[in-house]
Design a protein around this motif. Structure first.
Motif: not given
Ligand code: 7RM
Length: 647
Positions: A264, A310, A386-389, A412-417, A501, A516, A527
């Motif tokens: 990532t 992820v 998922v993935g961004e706001p 759903t907010w989360w990350q690869t980590e 974030d 971010r 990402r």
């Molecule tokens: C699952 C995934 C992670 C980054 C993370 C955020 C952004 C992910 C949301 C979100 C707002 C959400 N993994 N992000 N989900 N921001 N609302 N529901 O995306 O490693 O590829 O990215 O994505 O900035 O840090 S990732």
């Protein structure tokens, strides 16, 4: 449905049998998960089959970035995702529905089918010398063999490293070398949307020309296109599968044995090999899938992500299969053959739970509601993003048009980590606010920090998002660089995991992710590090220097804005412009191509020579009134030129 002050309390069809039925129940379990954290996670781990129970639940020391869960326990991921469901009498249930890029192509595999395919391919890997702990690179499009290959790795304890199929051969090569993979699994060519011949094997060949660790390339025949096969090195998947037995005993893996590596982007030019381990990851992926999507037996579940990211690992494969779900894997894109494809697939397979990215929603909502409404979506009970706001327009469209105001949306907010979802609504109980990921999942303690690392108590609050304490799904290290793991996530704030974030917490304690705060972009949910893109642009012979920032983009969420200075004496022209874009495609992949390139005689720098990105970001965002203090610049006049020639 009840709406109060833009708070939505949707009626949820399965509310009566939901796993978490009320906010009271949520609060109770949440409290318990924090008060008796180890007791809670011991109980949750029982959702899996363990050959041997753990000695300790949790051993965490953030001052050393040392994280262990369920140490001493033994289990196997493929056994948990397949065999045990068959042993419980569900071998004939559909495990995986594959929907091809072209609407007339699909395939489905029962749990029995999956067991025999996975066992066979595990034996293929073994026959070619792959052993427990060896790394296997998977570079494929969304075809069933991708899921089969990953599960086969887990069966024998090999560590998979999946590289998203749009990455270039150079990017593939670097990832293979970073973790010295022994085998590469790919396909002849790929199909995606109108592209019917993505040269996967050719990319693999180019990469492998400079990867000393690769001994074999195993090639799936997807399209039947002609590809070169190097004698001795390259093997056809279908031929190898005929030579092996369909039984393969699952390896007993330690809870902390590596499960997979997934690269990532971070704030430096070099991607990080995020490493997840076996026990904690699976407990967390499984449990979050169960509660967040309120998965009920028989539900048809579709996550539209690519397994190369992820989201696909956790919520197409490991979470759903560990819960004996029927999971859909889609090879295509939302706009092929037309903008109604998602909803056509929902109708065709009677999808109950649908999980996608805001960028897809933004692209689709522009095309009008007919593409949605002409398909029967009455099977859908729950929506997710998922993935961004997600912003209000696409949230509202998703809610009103796709969900007909009858489906909760889990943002759903989360990350690869993080391995799995950390902040999210629960469908039967959480009041929804468009744009807010609402409340922490069980066992998760988010905090908002000041730049100095002070926790901001009380509501509302705004600052940097960090997590106190650990959770089982947390990454364990950056492959081959534990120091970087510590420096990136634990050095800045003592005893917290720093997410990168920013976030706000409102009066009700709901979290709103603001994006971010580091040099990481989120382009269509992909990402990307600004430094990676700068590195690729800088590799063009005419380029002296480049700086990349994000800017708000209607569909992609963020677009890529590159400021480029050319070598002395070189005049900007279309050839150079095209050449720079091509460089980025070659070195990273088409998804990293800059949307805007502005040639500039110079970049704004401090007297010590540091590029002032704050100013470039403002120019990119077109916030020219708030460029801030430019007096510390070595040459303040540089800014005038940048503003005047803004793209
Ligand atoms: C699952 C995934 C992670 C980054 C993370 C955020 C952004 C992910 C949301 C979100 C707002 C959400 N993994 N992000 N989900 N921001 N609302 N529901 O995306 O490693 O590829 O990215 O994505 O900035 O840090 S990732």
């Amino acid at each position: 449905m009840v709406i109060l002050n833009n708070v939505f309390q949707p009626s949820y069809r399965d509310a009566d049998k939901a796993h978490i039925g009320s906010m009271d129940q949520y609060h109770k379990l949440y409290e318990q998960s924090i008060q008796d954290n180890e007791g809670f996670w011991a109980e949750q781990a029982e959702r899996l089959h363990w050959y041997k129970k753990w000695d300790t639940i949790k051993e965490v020391d953030y001052t050393k970035a040392a994280i262990k869960w369920y140490e001493g326990g033994q289990l196997n991921v493929s056994y948990n995702c397949i065999d045990r469901h068959i042993e419980a009498g569900h071998g004939d249930q559909t495990a995986l529905i594959w929907e091809g890029n072209n609407p007339d192509e699909d395939r489905s595999l029962t749990y029995n089918d999956l067991l025999s395919e996975v066992s066979k391919f595990a034996n293929v890997l073994k026959a070619h010398g792959v052993r427990k702990g060896d790394r296997v690179c998977i570079y494929m499009q969304m075809i069933p063999e991708l899921a089969i290959a990953m599960l086969a790795c887990t069966r024998i304890g090999a560590v998979h490293s999946i590289v998203f199929g749009a990455f270039s051969s150079d990017a593939l090569r670097d990832r293979i070398n970073d973790s010295s993979c022994k085998v590469l699994i790919t396909q002849d060519t790929g199909v995606r949307g109108t592209k019917q011949d993505i040269p996967m094997k050719v990319h693999g060949d180019h990469a492998v020309a400079k990867t000393p660790s690769i001994e074999h390339i195993i090639v799936v025949k997807r399209t039947g296109a002609d590809v070169e096969m190097q004698n001795g090195r390259d093997l056809w998947w279908h031929e190898e599968m005929e030579k092996v037995d369909s039984n393969c005993d699952p390896e007993h893996m330690g809870a902390e044995d590596p499960l997979f590596i997934l690269y990532t982007s971070g704030s430096t030019g070099q991607p990080k090999g995020v490493m997840h381990t076996t026990g904690g990851y699976l407990v967390y992926a499984s449990m979050t899938h169960h509660y967040v999507f309120d998965y009920q037996p028989g539900d048809i579940y579709w996550c539209t992500a690519d397994i190369g990211w992820v989201t696909g690992h956790s919520y197409i494969v490991y979470g759903p299969l560990s819960n004996r779900a029927t999971t859909i894997m889609f090879e295509g894109v939302p706009n092929y053959p037309d903008f109604g494809r998602f909803w056509q697939v929902c109708e065709k397979h009677k999808v109950n739970i649908f999980y996608t990215a805001p960028t897809a929603l933004r692209a689709l909502m522009r095309e009008g509601d007919d593409f949605v409404t002409k398909h029967d979506r009455s099977s859908i009970k729950l929506l997710g993003t998922v993935g961004e706001p997600i912003k209000e327009p696409e949230w509202t469209w998703y809610y009103n048009v796709v969900g007909e105001q009858n489906c909760p949306i889990v943002d759903t907010w989360w990350q690869t980590e993080t391995g799995g979802i950390l902040i999210t609504p629960l469908p039967a109980c959480t009041p929804l606010k468009p744009g807010s990921a609402t409340y922490p999942f069980f066992g998760i303690q988010p905090v908002i920090l000041t730049p100095e690392g002070e926790e901001i108590d009380g509501n509302p609050a705004e600052g940097l998002l960090a997590i106190k304490d650990s959770w089982p799904g947390q990454m364990r290290t950056i492959y081959g660089d534990h120091k970087r793991f510590f420096d990136t996530y634990f050095a800045m704030f003592r005893n917290y995991y720093f997410t990168g974030d920013g976030a706000k917490r409102d009066e009700d304690g709901c979290y709103w992710i603001t994006g971010r705060v580091d040099d990481v972009l989120n382009v269509s949910g992909h990402r990307l590090g600004t430094a990676e893109v700068e590195g690729a642009i800088g590799a063009h012979e005419a380029v002296a220097e480049a700086a990349v920032v994000g800017f708000p983009h209607d569909i992609k969420g963020q677009g890529i804005y590159a400021f480029v200075t050319l070598m002395a004496g070189v005049e900007a022209n279309d050839d150079i412009l095209g050449g720079i874009k091509q460089k980025v495609r070659d070195l990273i992949g088409p998804h990293a191509t800059p949307d805007k390139i502005q040639f500039a005689p110079a970049l704004p720098k401090t007297r010590s020579g540091k590029i002032m990105r704050r100013i470039l970001r403002k120019i990119g965002e077109n916030e020219l009134d708030s460029l801030g203090d430019t007096s510390t610049l070595a040459e303040p006049a540089v800014v005038d030129d940048l503003v005047k020639n803004r793209k």
